[in-house]
Design a protein around this motif. Structure first.
Motif, PDB file in Angstrom:
ATOM      1  N   THR A  57      26.338 -21.765   0.171  1.00  0.00           N
ATOM      2  CA  THR A  57      27.141 -20.961  -0.887  1.00  0.00           C
ATOM      3  C   THR A  57      28.232 -20.807  -0.312  1.00  0.00           C
ATOM      4  O   THR A  57      28.639 -19.375   0.327  1.00  0.00           O
ATOM      5  CB  THR A  57      26.578 -19.455  -1.192  1.00  0.00           C
ATOM      6  N   ALA A  58      29.475 -21.536  -0.166  1.00  0.00           N
ATOM      7  CA  ALA A  58      30.781 -21.443   0.252  1.00  0.00           C
ATOM      8  C   ALA A  58      31.812 -20.836  -0.449  1.00  0.00           C
ATOM      9  O   ALA A  58      32.991 -20.499  -0.118  1.00  0.00           O
ATOM     10  CB  ALA A  58      31.275 -22.828   0.870  1.00  0.00           C
ATOM     11  N   PHE A  59      31.292 -20.441  -1.634  1.00  0.00           N
ATOM     12  CA  PHE A  59      32.402 -20.150  -2.620  1.00  0.00           C
ATOM     13  C   PHE A  59      31.949 -18.744  -3.200  1.00  0.00           C
ATOM     14  O   PHE A  59      30.858 -18.376  -2.923  1.00  0.00           O
ATOM     15  CB  PHE A  59      32.567 -21.116  -3.935  1.00  0.00           C
ATOM     16  N   GLY A  60      32.489 -18.222  -4.022  1.00  0.00           N
ATOM     17  CA  GLY A  60      32.088 -16.699  -4.662  1.00  0.00           C
ATOM     18  C   GLY A  60      33.296 -15.821  -5.000  1.00  0.00           C
ATOM     19  O   GLY A  60      34.394 -16.210  -5.190  1.00  0.00           O
ATOM     20  N   ARG A  61      32.870 -14.642  -5.210  1.00  0.00           N
ATOM     21  CA  ARG A  61      33.997 -13.781  -5.767  1.00  0.00           C
ATOM     22  C   ARG A  61      33.545 -12.147  -5.177  1.00  0.00           C
ATOM     23  O   ARG A  61      32.392 -12.074  -4.818  1.00  0.00           O
ATOM     24  CB  ARG A  61      34.237 -13.633  -7.174  1.00  0.00           C
ATOM     25  N   PHE A  62      34.227 -11.474  -5.275  1.00  0.00           N
ATOM     26  CA  PHE A  62      33.896  -9.984  -5.112  1.00  0.00           C
ATOM     27  C   PHE A  62      33.876  -9.198  -6.387  1.00  0.00           C
ATOM     28  O   PHE A  62      34.796  -9.207  -7.150  1.00  0.00           O
ATOM     29  CB  PHE A  62      34.992  -9.159  -4.178  1.00  0.00           C
ATOM     30  N   ALA A  74      32.786   0.988  -4.966  1.00  0.00           N
ATOM     31  CA  ALA A  74      31.897   0.089  -4.269  1.00  0.00           C
ATOM     32  C   ALA A  74      32.443  -1.332  -4.421  1.00  0.00           C
ATOM     33  O   ALA A  74      33.151  -1.649  -5.352  1.00  0.00           O
ATOM     34  CB  ALA A  74      30.348   0.051  -5.029  1.00  0.00           C
ATOM     35  N   ILE A  75      31.951  -2.132  -3.536  1.00  0.00           N
ATOM     36  CA  ILE A  75      32.496  -3.397  -3.410  1.00  0.00           C
ATOM     37  C   ILE A  75      31.390  -4.428  -3.043  1.00  0.00           C
ATOM     38  O   ILE A  75      30.465  -3.919  -2.091  1.00  0.00           O
ATOM     39  CB  ILE A  75      33.705  -3.919  -2.544  1.00  0.00           C
ATOM     40  N   VAL A  76      31.054  -5.626  -3.977  1.00  0.00           N
ATOM     41  CA  VAL A  76      30.009  -6.454  -3.360  1.00  0.00           C
ATOM     42  C   VAL A  76      30.536  -7.969  -3.323  1.00  0.00           C
ATOM     43  O   VAL A  76      31.056  -8.229  -4.308  1.00  0.00           O
ATOM     44  CB  VAL A  76      28.665  -6.267  -4.461  1.00  0.00           C
ATOM     45  N   GLU A  77      30.061  -8.827  -2.429  1.00  0.00           N
ATOM     46  CA  GLU A  77      30.174 -10.089  -2.276  1.00  0.00           C
ATOM     47  C   GLU A  77      28.987 -10.974  -3.026  1.00  0.00           C
ATOM     48  O   GLU A  77      27.908 -10.855  -2.553  1.00  0.00           O
ATOM     49  CB  GLU A  77      30.249 -10.326  -0.823  1.00  0.00           C
ATOM     50  N   LEU A  78      29.479 -11.772  -3.985  1.00  0.00           N
ATOM     51  CA  LEU A  78      28.543 -12.689  -4.563  1.00  0.00           C
ATOM     52  C   LEU A  78      28.995 -14.038  -4.483  1.00  0.00           C
ATOM     53  O   LEU A  78      30.053 -14.544  -4.734  1.00  0.00           O
ATOM     54  CB  LEU A  78      28.448 -12.231  -6.249  1.00  0.00           C
ATOM     55  N   LYS A  79      28.244 -14.924  -3.619  1.00  0.00           N
ATOM     56  CA  LYS A  79      28.544 -16.256  -3.288  1.00  0.00           C
ATOM     57  C   LYS A  79      27.842 -17.429  -4.108  1.00  0.00           C
ATOM     58  O   LYS A  79      26.718 -16.976  -4.845  1.00  0.00           O
ATOM     59  CB  LYS A  79      28.199 -16.364  -1.803  1.00  0.00           C
ATOM     60  N   CYS A  80      28.481 -18.483  -4.353  1.00  0.00           N
ATOM     61  CA  CYS A  80      27.921 -19.555  -5.275  1.00  0.00           C
ATOM     62  C   CYS A  80      28.132 -20.842  -4.349  1.00  0.00           C
ATOM     63  O   CYS A  80      28.931 -20.814  -3.498  1.00  0.00           O
ATOM     64  CB  CYS A  80      28.283 -19.526  -6.487  1.00  0.00           C
ATOM     65  N   ILE A 139      23.123 -21.893 -15.331  1.00  0.00           N
ATOM     66  CA  ILE A 139      23.951 -22.666 -14.459  1.00  0.00           C
ATOM     67  C   ILE A 139      23.388 -23.533 -13.453  1.00  0.00           C
ATOM     68  O   ILE A 139      23.969 -24.650 -12.988  1.00  0.00           O
ATOM     69  CB  ILE A 139      24.989 -21.748 -13.772  1.00  0.00           C
ATOM     70  N   ARG A 140      22.173 -23.139 -12.827  1.00  0.00           N
ATOM     71  CA  ARG A 140      21.380 -24.006 -12.144  1.00  0.00           C
ATOM     72  C   ARG A 140      22.025 -24.297 -10.734  1.00  0.00           C
ATOM     73  O   ARG A 140      22.424 -25.190 -10.374  1.00  0.00           O
ATOM     74  CB  ARG A 140      21.069 -25.335 -12.699  1.00  0.00           C
ATOM     75  N   GLU A 141      22.591 -23.115 -10.296  1.00  0.00           N
ATOM     76  CA  GLU A 141      23.216 -23.283  -9.125  1.00  0.00           C
ATOM     77  C   GLU A 141      22.883 -22.043  -8.195  1.00  0.00           C
ATOM     78  O   GLU A 141      22.864 -21.034  -8.741  1.00  0.00           O
ATOM     79  CB  GLU A 141      24.881 -23.129  -9.055  1.00  0.00           C
ATOM     80  N   LYS A 142      22.835 -22.014  -6.939  1.00  0.00           N
ATOM     81  CA  LYS A 142      22.353 -20.944  -5.954  1.00  0.00           C
ATOM     82  C   LYS A 142      23.269 -19.634  -6.038  1.00  0.00           C
ATOM     83  O   LYS A 142      24.449 -20.036  -5.657  1.00  0.00           O
ATOM     84  CB  LYS A 142      21.978 -21.620  -4.710  1.00  0.00           C
ATOM     85  N   PHE A 143      22.811 -18.542  -6.042  1.00  0.00           N
ATOM     86  CA  PHE A 143      23.692 -17.521  -5.615  1.00  0.00           C
ATOM     87  C   PHE A 143      23.261 -16.659  -4.598  1.00  0.00           C
ATOM     88  O   PHE A 143      22.020 -16.606  -4.585  1.00  0.00           O
ATOM     89  CB  PHE A 143      23.837 -16.467  -6.974  1.00  0.00           C
TER      90      PHE A 143
END
Length: 278
Positions: A57-62, A74-80, A139-143
């Motif tokens: 999971t090299a992409f994502g957003r905060f 609060a801040i959380v990193e969510l990767k995809c 979406i069928r993509e790992k988070f």
């Protein structure tokens, strides 16, 4: 056998977001019962998730939750797995829900599993984990839920490039949402190592002092003025690494500390993340 009409399959597809043939297969297996078919798809998604657990999971957003009118930020990193998913509305909502869920709870959250067990702010009938699983099934993509932080008190924040590169949360007293955001933007751009010189690692400072002193002596400077020279050069070292000493990116004639003071704001703490970096 129940009659699985094209209209029913289409309606079910709109609900699940999955391919028509997969929707028809689940409806057929469930004898036309949509709720049973939905459960079938959920279980299929769980099995698929297990198979994809080792994907990168090299992409994502905060996700970011903040505001000077709020009691906590609060801040959380969510990767995809892929860049396009970071622009998906439901993925963005999940990232923001994770941050709001973290901010809203009185529990001490130290892991992704603990966070995912909390109720979803936008879907109260679900936990955040169920919301994440439902989105995976669409979406069928790992988070992956990555780093997270929570700060008490009034907070400002900023997410660079729509939250897909860097995210900053700062705790402040006074000022405004706009001035807090300006400082958060500066942090995202300049990536200071510490808030103040007092918070900078002491071993790092002493090592730099030794390097500067050796360099001054090698230049042939008299020992009597070397220490003064070293302290002067250390100010530049601090200006590169310490937030309050850095020249403000929007006006480099003043430091960040001077900008904050001039706007009636005290910066108490900050959290700065770059996506994928530890």
């Amino acid at each position: 056998m129940a009659d699985i009409t094209a209209a029913k399959v289409k309606s079910f597809r709109e609900r699940t977001g999955l391919p028509l043939m997969e929707c028809k297969s689940a409806l057929t297996e469930a004898g036309g019962d949509e709720e049973k078919a939905y459960d079938i798809l959920r279980k299929r998604g769980e099995k698929l998730g297990d198979k994809r657990s080792d994907r990168e999971t090299a992409f994502g957003r905060f996700g970011l939750y903040c505001g000077l009118d709020k009691a906590v930020g609060a801040i959380v990193e969510l990767k995809c797995e892929s860049a396009p998913v970071t622009q998906n509305e439901e993925f963005i909502r999940l990232a923001d829900d994770l941050a709001k869920g973290l901010a809203d709870t009185d529990q001490e959250i130290t892991s992704a599993d603990e966070l995912l067990a909390l109720p979803s702010p936008s879907k109260p009938e679900m936990t955040l984990g169920e919301q994440k699983a439902e989105l995976f099934n669409r979406i069928r993509e790992k988070f992956d839920v990555g780093r997270m932080s929570k700060l008490s008190g009034s907070c400002g924040g900023y997410c660079h490039n729509s939250g897909t590169v860097a995210g900053v949360l700062i705790q402040v007293a006074g000022g405004s949402d706009e001035t807090a955001k300006d400082v958060a933007m500066h942090i995202a751009a300049m990536r200071p190592e510490a808030l103040s010189t007092e918070e900078l690692d002491k071993a790092t400072i002493e090592k730099e002092r030794e390097i500067l002193r050796a360099a001054a002596l090698q230049e042939g400077k008299p020992e009597g003025i070397v220490d003064k020279m070293v302290e002067g050069r250390l100010r530049q070292f601090f200006a590169e690494r310490v937030l309050l000493e850095q020249p403000f990116v929007k006006d480099d004639k003043q430091s960040v500390g001077q900008f904050a003071k001039g706007n009636g704001m005290e910066i108490k703490k900050f959290v700065s993340y770059v996506l994928g970096q530890s």
